[in-house]
Design an enzyme around this catalytic site. Structure first.
Site, PDB file in Angstrom:
ATOM      1  N   THR A  72      -9.583  -2.152  10.185  1.00 11.44           N
ATOM      2  CA  THR A  72     -10.911  -1.963   9.818  1.00 11.44           C
ATOM      3  C   THR A  72     -10.250  -1.180   8.738  1.00 11.44           C
ATOM      4  O   THR A  72     -11.497  -0.283   7.925  1.00 11.44           O
ATOM      5  CB  THR A  72     -11.411  -1.138  11.404  1.00 11.44           C
ATOM      6  OG1 THR A  72     -10.478  -0.559  11.458  1.00 11.44           O
ATOM      7  CG2 THR A  72     -11.987  -2.098  11.981  1.00 11.44           C
ATOM      8  N   LEU A  75     -15.733   1.901   7.850  1.00  8.73           N
ATOM      9  CA  LEU A  75     -16.416   1.648   8.818  1.00  8.73           C
ATOM     10  C   LEU A  75     -15.645   0.979  10.183  1.00  8.73           C
ATOM     11  O   LEU A  75     -15.926  -0.459   9.643  1.00  8.73           O
ATOM     12  CB  LEU A  75     -17.645   1.802   8.184  1.00  8.73           C
ATOM     13  CG  LEU A  75     -18.691   2.589   8.075  1.00  8.73           C
ATOM     14  CD1 LEU A  75     -19.882   1.993   7.439  1.00  8.73           C
ATOM     15  CD2 LEU A  75     -18.898   3.292   9.166  1.00  8.73           C
ATOM     16  N   HIS A  76     -15.638   1.402  10.408  1.00  8.24           N
ATOM     17  CA  HIS A  76     -14.820   0.733  12.095  1.00  8.24           C
ATOM     18  C   HIS A  76     -15.636  -0.096  13.115  1.00  8.24           C
ATOM     19  O   HIS A  76     -15.200  -1.581  13.014  1.00  8.24           O
ATOM     20  CB  HIS A  76     -13.832   1.248  12.874  1.00  8.24           C
ATOM     21  CG  HIS A  76     -13.083   2.205  12.578  1.00  8.24           C
ATOM     22  ND1 HIS A  76     -11.688   1.888  11.530  1.00  8.24           N
ATOM     23  CD2 HIS A  76     -13.368   3.628  12.101  1.00  8.24           C
ATOM     24  CE1 HIS A  76     -11.083   2.975  11.255  1.00  8.24           C
ATOM     25  NE2 HIS A  76     -12.036   4.309  11.817  1.00  8.24           N
ATOM     26  N   ASP A  77     -16.368   0.235  13.118  1.00  4.83           N
ATOM     27  CA  ASP A  77     -17.025  -0.988  14.138  1.00  4.83           C
ATOM     28  C   ASP A  77     -18.125  -1.853  13.759  1.00  4.83           C
ATOM     29  O   ASP A  77     -18.029  -2.744  14.446  1.00  4.83           O
ATOM     30  CB  ASP A  77     -17.848   0.041  15.557  1.00  4.83           C
ATOM     31  CG  ASP A  77     -17.187   0.997  16.022  1.00  4.83           C
ATOM     32  OD1 ASP A  77     -16.195   0.735  16.289  1.00  4.83           O
ATOM     33  OD2 ASP A  77     -17.645   2.152  16.309  1.00  4.83           O
TER      34      ASP A  77
END
Length: 315
Positions: free
Chosen positions: A197, A243-245
């Site tokens: 990510t 942006l991880h998720d």
């Protein structure tokens, strides 16, 4: 056309959780969100529940119920991240209070009931926060484990270290015991760690493109991202921040944008230095059977093109 893949989103919004939810909701041909469960994580449960409701209504999907889940980790005390996400968890946007009622079940029971009612192998569980709800469901009703099509999680890290301690990523650090339950359950697993990510770089240019879409969803999302980036700007000294998720949903939609390999992954539960670390046997030195697809690579341009296209579909 193929039938959309049924998913449960288990989440602790969080601006990047909101982007993940919106990416899924903007992809109805591929994904059917059958319910959202909230868990304590980035902020306490009352707030993550409210935030999940508001994001659904922002996308025009108040018909999807939100089920409040666990208020704290399985063993440890709750550790939250207002220092990243702001006091509300969704600082940077202005969303009205939700109008739809909450789901009537506890989030853990919703996960169990949904998996037991659906044909085996037809529901994927996407965890965007600590894995408390899913682990508690597995403990309460072990029969759900072989019925899950796949668990795709955002969490962990190995090559990049951690983002909460030098060794541990936030979602796993908050509830490592829950992660241990899931990783040792035998369920089909795909893990999107910060090793992957951190390559999902949101740039000022992309944010400008998002704003030009002009919809309420685009404008509110851009505001969330701009607030979220402040922490990254201070941490990394850049004007871009990952942006991880949303990478979880991106992987479901476009697995060709990602690269990784099957590995054995264990969760450190006891060390005072590395508790919550995901120990990834990338080179198979232990010869233990692989239990997880570990993603490490990402086509950033392709990912953000997909995210922009799907956000632009929302009101």
């Amino acid at each position: 056309m193929a039938t959309p893949r049924k998913i449960i989103i288990d989440t602790d919004p969080g601006q990047d959780d909101a982007f993940a939810m919106l990416l899924a909701l903007g992809s109805p041909d591929e994904l059917e969100v059958i319910g959202v469960t909230a868990v304590a994580g980035n902020v306490p449960l009352a707030r993550t529940t409210l935030n999940a409701q508001m994001v659904l209504e922002l996308a025009g999907r108040a018909d999807i119920p939100v089920y409040p889940g666990c208020e704290r980790p399985m063993v440890r005390s709750l550790f939250t991240a207002e220092y990243v996400h702001g006091d509300s968890g969704l600082d940077g946007c202005d969303l009205p209070a939700p109008s739809a009622p909450l789901g009537e079940k506890h989030g853990v029971d919703f996960i169990i009931d949904s998996l037991m009612a659906a044909p085996p192998g037809t529901v994927t569980v996407c965890t965007l926060g600590p894995m408390t709800n899913l682990a508690m469901a597995m403990v309460k009703q072990p029969a759900i484990v072989p019925r899950i099509a796949e668990v795709v999680l955002m969490g962990g890290g190995f090559f990049e270290g951690g983002n909460t301690t030098p060794a541990a990523e936030f979602n796993i650090f908050v509830d490592p015991h829950a992660a241990h339950v899931v990783f040792t359950s035998g369920v089909k697993l795909a893990m999107v760690p910060i090793d992957c990510t951190y390559k999902a770089i949101l740039t000022p240019g992309w944010l400008a493109e998002l704003r030009t879409v002009g919809s309420n969803t685009a404008i509110q999302s851009a505001g969330m991202a701009e607030f979220y980036q402040r922490f990254g700007n201070e941490k990394f000294g850049t004007d871009s921040y990952p942006l991880h998720d949303p990478c979880v949903i991106g992987y479901l939609l476009r697995p060709d944008l990602f690269g990784g390999r099957m590995c054995h992954v264990a969760i450190d539960l006891v060390s005072p230095l590395t508790a919550g670390m995901t120990v990834v046997d990338w080179w198979n030195v232990t010869k233990k059977p692989p239990n997880c697809m570990v993603l490490r690579d990402l086509d950033n341009d392709g990912f953000y093109a997909l995210l922009l296209e799907r956000l632009a579909r929302l009101p």
